[in-house]
Design an enzyme around this catalytic site. Sequence first.
Site, short mmCIF file in Angstrom:
data_model
loop_
_atom_site.label_atom_id
_atom_site.label_comp_id
_atom_site.label_asym_id
_atom_site.label_seq_id
_atom_site.Cartn_x
_atom_site.Cartn_y
_atom_site.Cartn_z
N CYS A 145 -2.65 -2.71 9.60
CA CYS A 145 -1.71 -2.13 8.63
C CYS A 145 -1.56 -0.66 8.99
O CYS A 145 -2.57 0.06 9.06
CB CYS A 145 -2.26 -2.29 7.22
SG CYS A 145 -1.34 -1.42 5.93
N TYR B 276 0.82 -1.21 0.00
CA TYR B 276 0.00 0.00 0.00
C TYR B 276 0.86 1.27 0.00
O TYR B 276 0.37 2.35 -0.32
CB TYR B 276 -0.89 0.03 1.25
CG TYR B 276 -2.13 -0.84 1.20
CD1 TYR B 276 -2.50 -1.54 0.06
CD2 TYR B 276 -2.94 -0.96 2.33
CE1 TYR B 276 -3.64 -2.33 0.04
CE2 TYR B 276 -4.08 -1.74 2.32
CZ TYR B 276 -4.43 -2.43 1.17
OH TYR B 276 -5.55 -3.21 1.16
N CYS C 116 5.68 -1.20 10.97
CA CYS C 116 4.92 -1.89 9.92
C CYS C 116 4.67 -3.29 10.42
O CYS C 116 5.57 -3.92 11.01
CB CYS C 116 5.73 -1.91 8.62
SG CYS C 116 5.01 -2.96 7.32
#
Length: 253
Positions: free
Chosen positions: A73, A42, A183
């Site tokens: 996320c 993304y 992340c």
Amino acid sequence: MSAAPIGIFDSGVGGISVLREIHRLLPAEDAIYYADSGHCPYGGKPRQEIVARASTITEFLLARGAKLIVVACNTATIAAVEHLRATYPSPFVGMEPAVKPAAALTRSGVVGVLATGAALAGEKFHRLVAQHAGGVRVITQPCPGLVEQVEAGEIDTPRTLDLIRQYTAPLVAAGADVLVLGCTHYPFLRPQIQAVVGPQVRLLDTGEAVARQVRRLLERDALLNPQQRQGRVEWHTSGDPALFERLHRRLMP
């Protein structure tokens, strides 16, 4: 609804690191996991594209009966979680880099944050630093390529180790004694990162904190699963099903 599953989604397999923490804390809960591997990563995508993907996946999870949705996320949280909360009736739990606990832990006064470029550029991240890192120097490091290495199952390869050395070296050289794994893919690289930076550097991620927030919301709404059994996971992906099955079996035995 208490027996309904928790919905969890990520741009790929990274959110499995959060799912593992949820199952550790709430072992009876069933889950539906959606890996948007067909659109991963993304990080370089426009905000509206991420919002559209997050909305589509949210509708899929709600149609399958999810009682709560975890946006596992960091990039999707920054881009889309406010839109999701304003649009859908479900409770949502998003991701937030562990800047606050890192600022409390550092002895050197320097904290490093490893994340995607999109997560680090977001206004939400800058607000987080401004609110919780007073008096602490926060150094950010975008990590292009690391998500793709995890998505390919390249956890412990020379290329992955080279990227880790490249991204952590300036943070350690600047005196960072705490590194935030910003992340959800990066916890799968924790042993490799720790080996590179050495035992004197603490590594933090937010999977456990997210699991605690999930428990708080389920308790608040009387939605904890009362069954005394191990929860099941239903797996879905927009990418290669065979690769995803190999990866989720490896990452969440």
